[in-house]
Motif scaffolding. Structure first.
Motif, PDB file in Angstrom:
ATOM      1  N   GLN A 587      -9.885 -12.884   7.461  1.00 50.11           N
ATOM      2  CA  GLN A 587     -10.007 -13.558   6.006  1.00 50.11           C
ATOM      3  C   GLN A 587      -9.033 -11.866   5.581  1.00 50.11           C
ATOM      4  O   GLN A 587      -8.467 -11.914   4.111  1.00 50.11           O
ATOM      5  N   VAL A 588      -9.245 -10.678   6.611  1.00 48.30           N
ATOM      6  CA  VAL A 588      -9.169  -9.214   6.110  1.00 48.30           C
ATOM      7  C   VAL A 588      -7.116  -9.496   6.528  1.00 48.30           C
ATOM      8  O   VAL A 588      -7.305  -9.546   7.598  1.00 48.30           O
ATOM      9  N   GLU A 589      -6.424  -8.996   4.948  1.00 48.83           N
ATOM     10  CA  GLU A 589      -4.668  -9.093   5.621  1.00 48.83           C
ATOM     11  C   GLU A 589      -4.868  -7.260   5.415  1.00 48.83           C
ATOM     12  O   GLU A 589      -4.862  -6.718   4.819  1.00 48.83           O
ATOM     13  N   MET A 590      -4.262  -6.372   6.545  1.00 48.27           N
ATOM     14  CA  MET A 590      -4.174  -5.120   6.223  1.00 48.27           C
ATOM     15  C   MET A 590      -2.547  -4.844   6.682  1.00 48.27           C
ATOM     16  O   MET A 590      -2.308  -5.923   8.333  1.00 48.27           O
ATOM     17  N   LYS A 591      -1.467  -4.450   6.284  1.00 48.28           N
ATOM     18  CA  LYS A 591      -0.455  -4.187   6.939  1.00 48.28           C
ATOM     19  C   LYS A 591       0.111  -2.491   6.862  1.00 48.28           C
ATOM     20  O   LYS A 591      -0.699  -1.823   5.494  1.00 48.28           O
ATOM     21  N   VAL A 592       0.927  -2.198   7.350  1.00 46.33           N
ATOM     22  CA  VAL A 592       1.124  -1.174   7.184  1.00 46.33           C
ATOM     23  C   VAL A 592       2.664  -0.737   5.976  1.00 46.33           C
ATOM     24  O   VAL A 592       3.432  -1.643   6.153  1.00 46.33           O
ATOM     25  N   GLY A 593       2.453   0.211   5.192  1.00 48.98           N
ATOM     26  CA  GLY A 593       3.227   0.346   4.032  1.00 48.98           C
ATOM     27  C   GLY A 593       4.133   2.137   4.270  1.00 48.98           C
ATOM     28  O   GLY A 593       3.197   3.151   4.761  1.00 48.98           O
ATOM     29  N   THR A 594       5.387   2.494   3.599  1.00 46.38           N
ATOM     30  CA  THR A 594       5.274   3.369   2.833  1.00 46.38           C
ATOM     31  C   THR A 594       5.687   4.270   2.053  1.00 46.38           C
ATOM     32  O   THR A 594       5.833   3.263   1.072  1.00 46.38           O
ATOM     33  N   VAL A 595       5.423   4.751   1.091  1.00 46.50           N
ATOM     34  CA  VAL A 595       4.896   4.997   0.225  1.00 46.50           C
ATOM     35  C   VAL A 595       6.580   5.368  -1.118  1.00 46.50           C
ATOM     36  O   VAL A 595       7.546   6.564   0.182  1.00 46.50           O
ATOM     37  N   LYS A 596       6.827   4.628  -1.827  1.00 38.09           N
ATOM     38  CA  LYS A 596       7.723   5.003  -1.965  1.00 38.09           C
ATOM     39  C   LYS A 596       8.026   6.104  -3.457  1.00 38.09           C
ATOM     40  O   LYS A 596       8.885   7.187  -3.082  1.00 38.09           O
ATOM     41  N   LEU A 634       3.929  13.463  -0.473  1.00 34.87           N
ATOM     42  CA  LEU A 634       3.794  12.043   0.063  1.00 34.87           C
ATOM     43  C   LEU A 634       4.271  10.724   0.093  1.00 34.87           C
ATOM     44  O   LEU A 634       4.565   9.907   0.969  1.00 34.87           O
ATOM     45  N   THR A 635       5.635  11.216  -0.453  1.00 33.81           N
ATOM     46  CA  THR A 635       7.212   9.545  -0.348  1.00 33.81           C
ATOM     47  C   THR A 635       7.540  10.069   0.844  1.00 33.81           C
ATOM     48  O   THR A 635       7.508  11.235   1.679  1.00 33.81           O
ATOM     49  N   GLY A 636       7.538   8.971   1.067  1.00 39.29           N
ATOM     50  CA  GLY A 636       8.140   8.490   2.416  1.00 39.29           C
ATOM     51  C   GLY A 636       7.192   8.459   3.612  1.00 39.29           C
ATOM     52  O   GLY A 636       6.953   7.990   4.395  1.00 39.29           O
ATOM     53  N   GLN A 637       5.787   9.028   3.614  1.00 36.78           N
ATOM     54  CA  GLN A 637       4.433   9.045   4.395  1.00 36.78           C
ATOM     55  C   GLN A 637       3.975   7.571   4.443  1.00 36.78           C
ATOM     56  O   GLN A 637       3.711   5.787   3.635  1.00 36.78           O
TER      57      GLN A 637
END
Ligand code: MSP
Length: 684
Positions: A587-596, A634-637
């Protein structure tokens, strides 16, 4: 210092912020008998001159003055213990120290609290102040003075400064309207109030719209002078991150400050307009002058002012680094040398606060573990200046590892082997081996290293240096192997090894004296030494061969008994966290994201507002990582995002998900994929 002290008007001899190289000292009872003294060896600081020619540099350190709205908690004790350690250290170095603390007893909040309790504000604060003083006694706090803002001597000072600044034209009458939080005792601008959704999160209450006739302090005309002072004196605001914040804040332009209230009465009246009471921060900050004897005891004032350091929690840096220096400038007085802002002691569950009912009572901890254990933990656990997490488990772990294992064990081993192999007598040392030499050098380097760390406000690092000496000494024992020497009948070697160990313990007793209040003396008498480590002076820890040969040591009892937490043992038997089935986890949804983008959130020191690209959309997420990450880094992290968390508003800012991070000792570390991956990649 005796009443016979004479203070030279050093301010008349040059820049009060710098010690003159030479000074004229009155040498006899007859005025006009002077002698020139060379002060260069004393270094920075101002000085007091005692009749009879004793010269001592002075050191003036303060804590914030605490609100006596309720009993103080471990977070308040943190500031005071740190200041106490520094004051004790400076005294041992030979400084003439003024260590000031006190209570901030005026304001609307106190007036309301007293009303709730059905007593007068004075009666209400009196009861709490007694307990605060008792707490400081229990914690071994050695303040030289305690200012209560309801004392006449303080009220006179505040009225004096207020009138002085008014006459100069820097205080004027006007109209004030704004959003007020009773808890903060402060107004917020319209923009701030909007961002806060009309609600103060810290005090969990709505902001009130208030309007009143008021006096204003012309802060706006001092921005440039203050900025210049900050730039010319890099030590003025520390740590650097706080200085940068303050500079940025002033650069945005300062507004005049409302410095009186007429909506309540529990305060110091404006001297020429009794309808108004003086703003509580104007009142409170002036306590630092009251403690230094301003304006009546000019001898005391010249001796101690300007203060060397105002120690403050980071949340009150702005008051100290902006309002306070401007008050002093307007009053024509020199500025303090440093404002040092330390971090917070937080709980796993967040900030400690009476409203949330999660405060930790230092008195209970002292009863359970002893004052030295609590002081040690506070000074050692958190890098001074950063936030740190308090937990009783962490305290026990510290106690067991550093105090019981390292130091306690070192003392116990040394003293019991001395009895076993040398009949409890410290014999004169024989020839020094390479092993002994490195041990001696390590011992003698410790006070200096600790001293410069104390001076740089790196208290936890200084504690660490002491801890490292104890582990080094334990290793020395292992390598010197006295049991083998005894077996082989090498009495000379044994004498040397135990002489070196006795010297190490003597030095440890001295250098632990600013930090601990009971143990150093116990250790001193166990070592069979005369006097006490505190009065030895810091420099005595830098001398070798002070333990008189043939000294007899006492019988060792554990200085720091090991703590076994029975409750904890029981708890550990049953897993606390419920187990999940695979279905639960799915039930847990986790995704990879990139900080804009990443930016700070006003009035929320720990939070950052991020926008994160998670593949098919960009989410706005509030993350509690501001203590460990700067927005620009953090940008791009890439980050891991919990994407199906119900959206919420945090401090009035929308948050659609959660960024995952590990917490280690209060430091956050973002969880990131071990290599760049496509945004939106699922975590399974
Ligand atoms: N009365 C003002 C200070 C006026 S100084 C001219 C005030 N009082 S306070 O009682 O609310 O807090 C005083 C200080 O206690 C804070 O600045 C901070 O140094 C310390 N702390 C209170 N809670 C704390 C933690 N949880 N952790 C560390 N220190 C904290 O502000």
């Amino acid at each position: 210092m005796s009443k016979a002290s004479r203070v030279m008007p050093v301010t008349a001899l040059g820049n009060p912020n710098r010690l003159p190289e030479k000074v004229l000292v009155e040498t006899g009872t007859k005025a006009g008998w002077y002698r020139e003294l060379d002060l260069a060896p004393l270094g920075r600081g101002h000085l007091s001159v005692v009749r009879g020619m004793t010269l001592k540099p002075t050191y003036y350190i303060t804590t914030p003055i605490y609100y006596p709205t309720a009993d103080l908690h471990i977070g308040h004790a943190y500031t005071t213990v740190a200041a106490d350690a520094l004051a004790r250290f400076k005294r041992m170095q030979g400084y003439d120290v003024l260590f000031l603390t006190g209570t901030d007893e005026h304001g609307q909040k106190l007036e309301s609290r007293a009303r709730e309790e059905g007593v007068s504000p004075q009666a209400f604060v009196d009861g709490i102040v007694i307990r605060i003083k008792e707490l400081w006694r229990l914690m071994g706090i050695t303040h030289d003075d305690f200012v209560r803002t309801t004392e006449k001597r303080h009220m006179d000072v505040v009225q004096h400064i207020f009138a002085q600044v008014f006459e100069k034209g820097d205080i004027y009458k006007g109209q004030y309207e704004g959003w007020y939080c009773e808890g903060c005792e402060g107004y917020f601008t319209a923009t701030q109030a909007r961002e806060m959704d009309g609600h103060c999160q810290d005090h969990e209450r709505p902001l009130q719209r208030l309007q009143e006739d008021a006096y204003f302090f012309r802060m706006s005309s001092y921005s440039d002078r203050l900025l210049e002072h900050i730039r010319e004196n890099p030590q003025f605001i520390q740590p650097e991150s706080r200085r940068n914040e303050i500079v940025a804040f002033i650069e945005r332009g300062l507004e005049d400050l409302c410095v009186s209230r007429s909506s309540f009465h529990w305060g110091i009246p404006v001297p020429f307009d009794e309808e108004h009471v003086i703003y509580v921060w104007f009142d409170a900050l002036s306590n630092y002058l009251t403690g230094a004897g301003y304006p009546d005891d000019l001898a005391r004032f010249e001796r101690y002012w300007p203060a060397d350091v105002h120690l403050v929690g980071k949340e009150i840096t702005r008051f100290h680094a902006i309002i306070w220096p401007i008050i002093l400038m307007a009053a024509g007085l020199p500025l303090p040398r440093q404002i040092f802002a330390h971090g917070w002691l937080v709980l796993d569950s967040g900030k400690m606060s009476k409203t949330r009912g999660n405060v930790v009572d230092p008195v209970i901890l002292i009863e359970k573990y002893g004052v030295d254990a609590v002081r040690y933990f506070l000074l050692c656990e958190v890098p001074f200046g950063m936030d740190g997490v308090y937990s009783e488990d962490a305290l026990i772990a510290r106690l067991n590892s550093d105090l019981a294992n390292d130091q306690g064990n070192l003392v116990h081993r040394t003293v019991s082997m001395l009895h076993k192999f040398l009949d409890g007598e410290v014999l004169p040392p024989g020839a020094e081996t390479e092993l002994d030499r490195s041990f001696r050098e390590r011992i003698l380097a410790t006070p200096e290293r600790m001293g410069s760390l104390f001076d740089a406000m790196e208290i936890s690092k200084a504690v660490n240096v002491m801890r490292e000496l104890a582990s080094f000494a334990n290793k020395y024992i292992d390598e010197a192997a006295p049991w083998a020497l005894a077996k082989e009948g090498q009495k000379d070697r044994l004498a040397t090894v135990f002489y070196y160990l006795a010297e190490c313990l003597r030095v440890l007793a001295i250098v632990s004296s600013p930090l601990l209040v009971e143990t150093p003396e116990k250790l001193w008498s166990l070592l069979g030494l005369e006097g006490n480590p505190r009065s030895e002076g810091w420099s005595k820890a830098q001398e070798w061969g002070v333990t008189p040969p043939h000294t007899r040591v006492g019988v060792s009892e554990p200085l720091f008994p090991r703590i076994v937490d029975e409750e904890k043992k029981e708890e550990k038997k049953q897993p606390k966290v419920p187990q999940l089935t695979m279905k639960d986890f799915q039930q847990v949804e986790m995704k990879v994201g990139t900080v804009k983008t990443a930016e700070a959130i006003p009035k929320a020191e720990r939070l950052l507002k991020l926008t994160v690209d998670i593949g098919d959309e960009v989410r706005q997420i509030v993350a509690g990582i501001a203590e460990s990450y700067r927005p620009e880094d953090l940008t791009g992290q890439q980050v891991v995002v919990l994407t199906n968390l119900r959206p919420a508003k945090i401090r009035g800012v929308k948050s659609e998900g959660m960024v995952l991070a590990a917490v280690d000792d209060g430091i956050m570390r973002l969880l990131v994929p071990d290599g760049r991956v496509e945004e939106g990649s699922k975590i399974s």
